[in-house]
Motif scaffolding. Structure first.
Motif, PDB file in Angstrom:
ATOM      1  N   LEU A 173       0.856  -1.184   0.000  1.00 44.48           N
ATOM      2  CA  LEU A 173       0.000   0.000   0.000  1.00 44.48           C
ATOM      3  C   LEU A 173       0.891   1.233   0.000  1.00 44.48           C
ATOM      4  N   ASP A 174       0.663   2.127  -0.958  1.00 38.70           N
ATOM      5  CA  ASP A 174       1.398   3.389  -1.014  1.00 38.70           C
ATOM      6  C   ASP A 174       0.424   4.524  -0.729  1.00 38.70           C
ATOM      7  N   ILE A 175       0.632   5.229   0.360  1.00 38.98           N
ATOM      8  CA  ILE A 175      -0.262   6.300   0.787  1.00 38.98           C
ATOM      9  C   ILE A 175       0.244   7.638   0.258  1.00 38.98           C
ATOM     10  N   GLY A 176      -0.644   8.355  -0.427  1.00 39.00           N
ATOM     11  CA  GLY A 176      -0.266   9.641  -1.015  1.00 39.00           C
ATOM     12  C   GLY A 176       0.656   9.466  -2.198  1.00 39.00           C
ATOM     13  N   SER A 177       0.208   8.747  -3.203  1.00 38.42           N
ATOM     14  CA  SER A 177       1.085   8.337  -4.309  1.00 38.42           C
ATOM     15  C   SER A 177       1.396   9.426  -5.313  1.00 38.42           C
ATOM     16  N   HIS A 181       4.997   8.205  -9.763  1.00 38.68           N
ATOM     17  CA  HIS A 181       6.385   8.061 -10.215  1.00 38.68           C
ATOM     18  C   HIS A 181       7.231   7.316  -9.181  1.00 38.68           C
ATOM     19  N   VAL A 182       7.061   7.668  -7.907  1.00 41.43           N
ATOM     20  CA  VAL A 182       7.808   6.977  -6.856  1.00 41.43           C
ATOM     21  C   VAL A 182       7.253   5.574  -6.634  1.00 41.43           C
ATOM     22  N   THR A 183       5.948   5.426  -6.778  1.00 37.13           N
ATOM     23  CA  THR A 183       5.323   4.101  -6.659  1.00 37.13           C
ATOM     24  C   THR A 183       5.876   3.149  -7.714  1.00 37.13           C
ATOM     25  N   ASP A 184       6.147   3.680  -8.886  1.00 33.83           N
ATOM     26  CA  ASP A 184       6.727   2.863  -9.954  1.00 33.83           C
ATOM     27  C   ASP A 184       8.062   2.263  -9.517  1.00 33.83           C
ATOM     28  N   LYS A 185       8.849   3.047  -8.784  1.00 33.30           N
ATOM     29  CA  LYS A 185      10.146   2.547  -8.319  1.00 33.30           C
ATOM     30  C   LYS A 185       9.963   1.409  -7.319  1.00 33.30           C
ATOM     31  N   ILE A 186       8.954   1.524  -6.469  1.00 37.99           N
ATOM     32  CA  ILE A 186       8.682   0.448  -5.514  1.00 37.99           C
ATOM     33  C   ILE A 186       8.289  -0.823  -6.251  1.00 37.99           C
ATOM     34  N   ARG A 187       7.432  -0.686  -7.249  1.00 39.79           N
ATOM     35  CA  ARG A 187       7.015  -1.854  -8.034  1.00 39.79           C
ATOM     36  C   ARG A 187       8.205  -2.469  -8.768  1.00 39.79           C
ATOM     37  N   GLU A 188       9.058  -1.623  -9.316  1.00 38.88           N
ATOM     38  CA  GLU A 188      10.230  -2.116 -10.040  1.00 38.88           C
ATOM     39  C   GLU A 188      11.231  -2.774  -9.105  1.00 38.88           C
ATOM     40  N   SER A 194       0.921  -6.551  -6.998  1.00 38.68           N
ATOM     41  CA  SER A 194      -0.277  -5.952  -6.430  1.00 38.68           C
ATOM     42  C   SER A 194       0.100  -4.782  -5.516  1.00 38.68           C
ATOM     43  N   ILE A 195      -0.147  -3.561  -6.011  1.00 44.08           N
ATOM     44  CA  ILE A 195       0.077  -2.352  -5.219  1.00 44.08           C
ATOM     45  C   ILE A 195      -1.212  -1.541  -5.206  1.00 44.08           C
ATOM     46  N   ARG A 196      -1.652  -1.224  -4.012  1.00 45.62           N
ATOM     47  CA  ARG A 196      -2.813  -0.354  -3.848  1.00 45.62           C
ATOM     48  C   ARG A 196      -2.321   1.024  -3.406  1.00 45.62           C
ATOM     49  N   VAL A 197      -3.071   2.049  -3.783  1.00 45.26           N
ATOM     50  CA  VAL A 197      -2.616   3.414  -3.528  1.00 45.26           C
ATOM     51  C   VAL A 197      -3.773   4.268  -3.009  1.00 45.26           C
ATOM     52  N   THR A 198      -3.419   5.354  -2.339  1.00 46.93           N
ATOM     53  CA  THR A 198      -4.379   6.400  -1.997  1.00 46.93           C
ATOM     54  C   THR A 198      -3.838   7.729  -2.493  1.00 46.93           C
ATOM     55  N   GLU A 199      -4.751   8.637  -2.802  1.00 45.83           N
ATOM     56  CA  GLU A 199      -4.353   9.957  -3.284  1.00 45.83           C
ATOM     57  C   GLU A 199      -5.554  10.900  -3.186  1.00 45.83           C
ATOM     58  N   MET A 200      -5.310  12.108  -2.659  1.00 43.35           N
ATOM     59  CA  MET A 200      -6.374  13.091  -2.497  1.00 43.35           C
ATOM     60  C   MET A 200      -6.804  13.715  -3.826  1.00 43.35           C
ATOM     61  N   SER A 201      -5.839  14.039  -4.671  1.00 42.39           N
ATOM     62  CA  SER A 201      -6.127  14.751  -5.912  1.00 42.39           C
ATOM     63  C   SER A 201      -6.830  13.842  -6.923  1.00 42.39           C
ATOM     64  N   ARG A 202      -7.966  14.286  -7.419  1.00 38.00           N
ATOM     65  CA  ARG A 202      -8.688  13.496  -8.421  1.00 38.00           C
ATOM     66  C   ARG A 202      -7.922  13.430  -9.733  1.00 38.00           C
ATOM     67  N   VAL A 203      -7.205  14.502 -10.054  1.00 39.94           N
ATOM     68  CA  VAL A 203      -6.378  14.493 -11.264  1.00 39.94           C
ATOM     69  C   VAL A 203      -5.321  13.411 -11.159  1.00 39.94           C
ATOM     70  N   GLN A 214      -4.610   0.154  -8.144  1.00 37.34           N
ATOM     71  CA  GLN A 214      -5.925   0.160  -7.524  1.00 37.34           C
ATOM     72  C   GLN A 214      -5.998   1.312  -6.530  1.00 37.34           C
ATOM     73  N   VAL A 215      -6.840   2.291  -6.815  1.00 36.08           N
ATOM     74  CA  VAL A 215      -6.938   3.487  -5.990  1.00 36.08           C
ATOM     75  C   VAL A 215      -8.009   3.283  -4.920  1.00 36.08           C
ATOM     76  N   LEU A 216      -7.585   3.392  -3.658  1.00 35.96           N
ATOM     77  CA  LEU A 216      -8.494   3.226  -2.531  1.00 35.96           C
ATOM     78  C   LEU A 216      -8.978   4.587  -2.033  1.00 35.96           C
ATOM     79  N   SER A 217     -10.086   4.568  -1.323  1.00 33.10           N
ATOM     80  CA  SER A 217     -10.625   5.782  -0.735  1.00 33.10           C
ATOM     81  C   SER A 217      -9.690   6.307   0.352  1.00 33.10           C
ATOM     82  N   VAL A 218      -9.434   7.610   0.355  1.00 32.84           N
ATOM     83  CA  VAL A 218      -8.555   8.188   1.372  1.00 32.84           C
ATOM     84  C   VAL A 218      -9.217   8.175   2.747  1.00 32.84           C
ATOM     85  N   GLU A 219     -10.543   8.066   2.772  1.00 37.70           N
ATOM     86  CA  GLU A 219     -11.247   8.019   4.051  1.00 37.70           C
ATOM     87  C   GLU A 219     -11.433   6.603   4.579  1.00 37.70           C
TER      88      GLU A 219
END
Length: 343
Positions: A173-177, A181-188, A194-203, A214-219
């Motif tokens: 799980l990567d919080i605030g992805s 770009h940094v998440t890609d390094k973790i996967r590599e 299987s990496i799940r992520v959270t992010e506030m920005s809809r963009v 897989q984008v999870l709810s921040v709440e």
């Protein structure tokens, strides 16, 4: 009205080539002349926008010229990138786990790319104009996502292998992805499928979905009936509203023996980003904003991380890098890196 720009003196060290520098300088002089003639022939001289444009162009050109003249060696850095610390100022249990990292090839490649982008005057001018318009509707994080600028660099794949040498996580799980770009390094680095992520920005969420994360709810991410082998939380605690609550939730969601990869900028200066403002968080970590890096690391461990039940596996110091703008090649903050294990 004549706009005299001769007083402008380059400040700091900037990028890149004499050609771009001369172009910016000529542009500033040309705009200054045009505006002076316009005012002479009756155009209104109120308002500072034309002057600002002239000043900007002239300063940009001057800085480019100075930078090209001063940087005689490719590896000369004008911002101090800190990787070392005074271990004698750290508690013994932290000093014994300090991992010395350095500026490797991936870091140098990021810096060189940032220099090239900073030296592209047309690109940076476009960014500036569009950013002014978008700031009426979006936060700075979302603007960076739309423009694909402001990319961050926390660590390289080599750094990860040194910090987590024998970790093979199955679920991450990567919080605030951010843009991933940094998440890609973790996967590599770990070959994680299987990496799940959270992010506030809809963009940024749309960008992450395009990368098949897989984008999870921040709440509600902490409410799922799943535990993680590795959770990464990179430079999020000083930008979230409830950092203490988040730390507790991350500890709860780790599987037994699972790892938390945590980074925090020191000195600690928290705020929460909203649409067009910055607000103080509801919770703050028990850190003094004026602490030096070593003191901040010791306080964070003793007052927060250790009481939560984490075991310290490694600690390190890295520059938290961000792509720059027309005036500066890149930006750098001082990161504390913790590798923690759930007992």
């Amino acid at each position: 009205m004549y706009v005299d720009l001769s007083f402008l003196v380059p400040v700091g060290t900037f990028s890149t080539t004499p050609t771009l520098g001369l172009a910016g300088s000529w542009l500033g002089s040309f705009l200054s002349l045009v505006w002076s003639l316009a005012c002479t022939h009756g155009f209104p001289s109120s308002g500072n926008f034309p002057c600002v444009v002239c000043v900007w162009a002239m300063r940009a050109g001057s800085k480019k010229i100075l930078e090209a003249a001063l940087r005689q060696y490719e590896d000369q850095e004008y911002l101090q990138l800190r990787y070392t610390c005074n271990t004698s100022q750290l508690p013994s249990e932290i000093a014994s786990q300090f991992v010395q990292l350095d500026k490797d090839e991936e870091t140098i490649a990021f810096l060189n790319k940032s220099r090239r982008n900073s030296g592209n005057i047309c690109l940076q001018l476009l960014y500036t104009c569009v950013q002014i318009l978008l700031s009426l509707f979006f936060s700075q994080t979302s603007i960076n996502g739309l423009l694909e600028k402001g990319r961050m660099f926390v660590f390289s794949t080599k750094h990860l292998s040194l910090l987590l040498p024998s970790v093979s996580p199955a679920l991450v799980l990567d919080i605030g992805s951010g843009d991933g770009h940094v998440t890609d390094k973790i996967r590599e680095s770990f070959g994680v499928k299987s990496i799940r992520v959270t992010e506030m920005s809809r963009v940024m969420q749309r960008t992450l979905r395009k990368k098949k994360y897989q984008v999870l709810s921040v709440e509600k991410w902490h409410e799922e009936e799943v535990s993680y082998d590795l959770i990464s939380c990179l430079n999020v605690l000083d930008r979230c509203d409830t950092p203490l609550t988040m730390l507790k939730r991350m500890h709860n969601k780790l599987s037994p023996g699972g790892h938390l990869l945590l980074t925090l900028v020191l000195p600690y200066q928290p705020f929460v980003e909203s649409w067009a403002s910055q607000a103080p968080p509801s919770e703050v970590l028990p850190l003094n904003e004026g602490d030096c890096w070593e003191e901040g690391v010791g306080e964070l461990w003793e007052k927060t991380l250790k009481p939560l039940g984490f075991e310290l596996m490694a600690v390190s110091r890295l520059p938290y890098l961000c792509e720059g703008d027309l005036n500066q090649d890149y930006f750098s903050l001082d990161d504390a890196v913790f590798v923690l294990k759930k007992k």
